[in-house]
Write an enzyme that holds these catalytic residues in place. Structure first.
Site, PDB file in Angstrom:
ATOM      1  N   CYS A   8       0.867  -1.182   0.000  1.00  0.00           N
ATOM      2  CA  CYS A   8       0.000   0.000   0.000  1.00  0.00           C
ATOM      3  C   CYS A   8       0.902   1.230   0.000  1.00  0.00           C
ATOM      4  O   CYS A   8       2.122   1.112  -0.130  1.00  0.00           O
ATOM      5  CB  CYS A   8      -0.991  -0.003   1.171  1.00  0.00           C
ATOM      6  SG  CYS A   8      -0.301   0.272   2.805  1.00  0.00           S
ATOM      7  N   ARG A  14      -3.338  -0.516   5.285  1.00  0.00           N
ATOM      8  CA  ARG A  14      -3.909  -1.594   4.479  1.00  0.00           C
ATOM      9  C   ARG A  14      -2.983  -2.780   4.267  1.00  0.00           C
ATOM     10  O   ARG A  14      -3.411  -3.933   4.430  1.00  0.00           O
ATOM     11  CB  ARG A  14      -4.357  -1.044   3.118  1.00  0.00           C
ATOM     12  CG  ARG A  14      -5.486  -0.044   3.221  1.00  0.00           C
ATOM     13  CD  ARG A  14      -5.776   0.610   1.892  1.00  0.00           C
ATOM     14  NE  ARG A  14      -4.643   1.448   1.480  1.00  0.00           N
ATOM     15  CZ  ARG A  14      -4.520   2.022   0.298  1.00  0.00           C
ATOM     16  NH1 ARG A  14      -5.455   1.833  -0.623  1.00  0.00           N
ATOM     17  NH2 ARG A  14      -3.480   2.782   0.014  1.00  0.00           N
ATOM     18  N   ASP A 123      -8.241   3.850   1.476  1.00  0.00           N
ATOM     19  CA  ASP A 123      -7.194   4.040   2.469  1.00  0.00           C
ATOM     20  C   ASP A 123      -7.796   4.634   3.740  1.00  0.00           C
ATOM     21  O   ASP A 123      -8.255   5.782   3.743  1.00  0.00           O
ATOM     22  CB  ASP A 123      -6.124   4.969   1.910  1.00  0.00           C
ATOM     23  CG  ASP A 123      -4.880   5.027   2.769  1.00  0.00           C
ATOM     24  OD1 ASP A 123      -4.936   4.636   3.957  1.00  0.00           O
ATOM     25  OD2 ASP A 123      -3.839   5.471   2.246  1.00  0.00           O
TER      26      ASP A 123
END
Length: 154
Positions: A8, A14, A123
């Site tokens: 990520c 994440r 996100d």
């Protein structure tokens, strides 16, 4: 050994969440010895930082172990070290291709593509919604594991 790297932007929300969730899934299925699982960032913004408190809170809430982790950035040589390099969104995929100089061995995937959806995982650094991110990450990890099983990789 199946080598999996989750990616990520900053490697604190994440991708470590995906690492922890997927590791928990393979552990519970007795498959841990068949995998090496890690996570990294495309950026340098969070280097050395531990997972975001929202990720840690969600993992604790779900009973998923938080593995000791410090954010690190991918490098060109990571491409050779993994079989599956899995990003969370379209920008991750673009940045991975830029850093790796392309994807000649077709190792780069978007996590939610394994279920045929292919949408981005939002996100939670920006949305604040770690519950939604967890749902998407869990779905993607289940679909990825099913993909490996259905293709006789595990």
């Amino acid at each position: 050994m199946i080598r999996v790297l989750f990616i990520c932007h900053g490697n604190i929300c994440r991708s470590p969440m995906a690492q922890f969730v997927f590791q928990d899934m393979v552990n519970k299925r007795g498959l841990a010895e068949q995998f090496t699982i890690d996570s990294k960032a495309t950026s340098t913004e969070e280097l050395g930082n531990t997972p975001h408190r929202g990720t840690v809170r969600k993992m604790n809430e779900m009973g998923i172990p938080v593995i000791p982790h410090r954010a690190s950035q991918i490098t060109r040589r990571d491409y050779a070290g993994y079989d599956y390099i899995i990003g969370m969104d379209t920008w991750n995929i673009r940045n991975m291709n830029r850093i790796f100089g392309g994807d000649p061995e077709s190792k780069i995937y978007k996590l939610l593509a394994f279920g045929g959806d292919g949408r981005d995982i939002a996100d939670p650094w920006y949305t604040g919604n770690f519950d939604e991110t967890y749902e998407d990450v869990s779905e993607g990890c289940e679909d990825f594991l099913r993909y490996l099983e259905e293709n006789n990789i595990i």
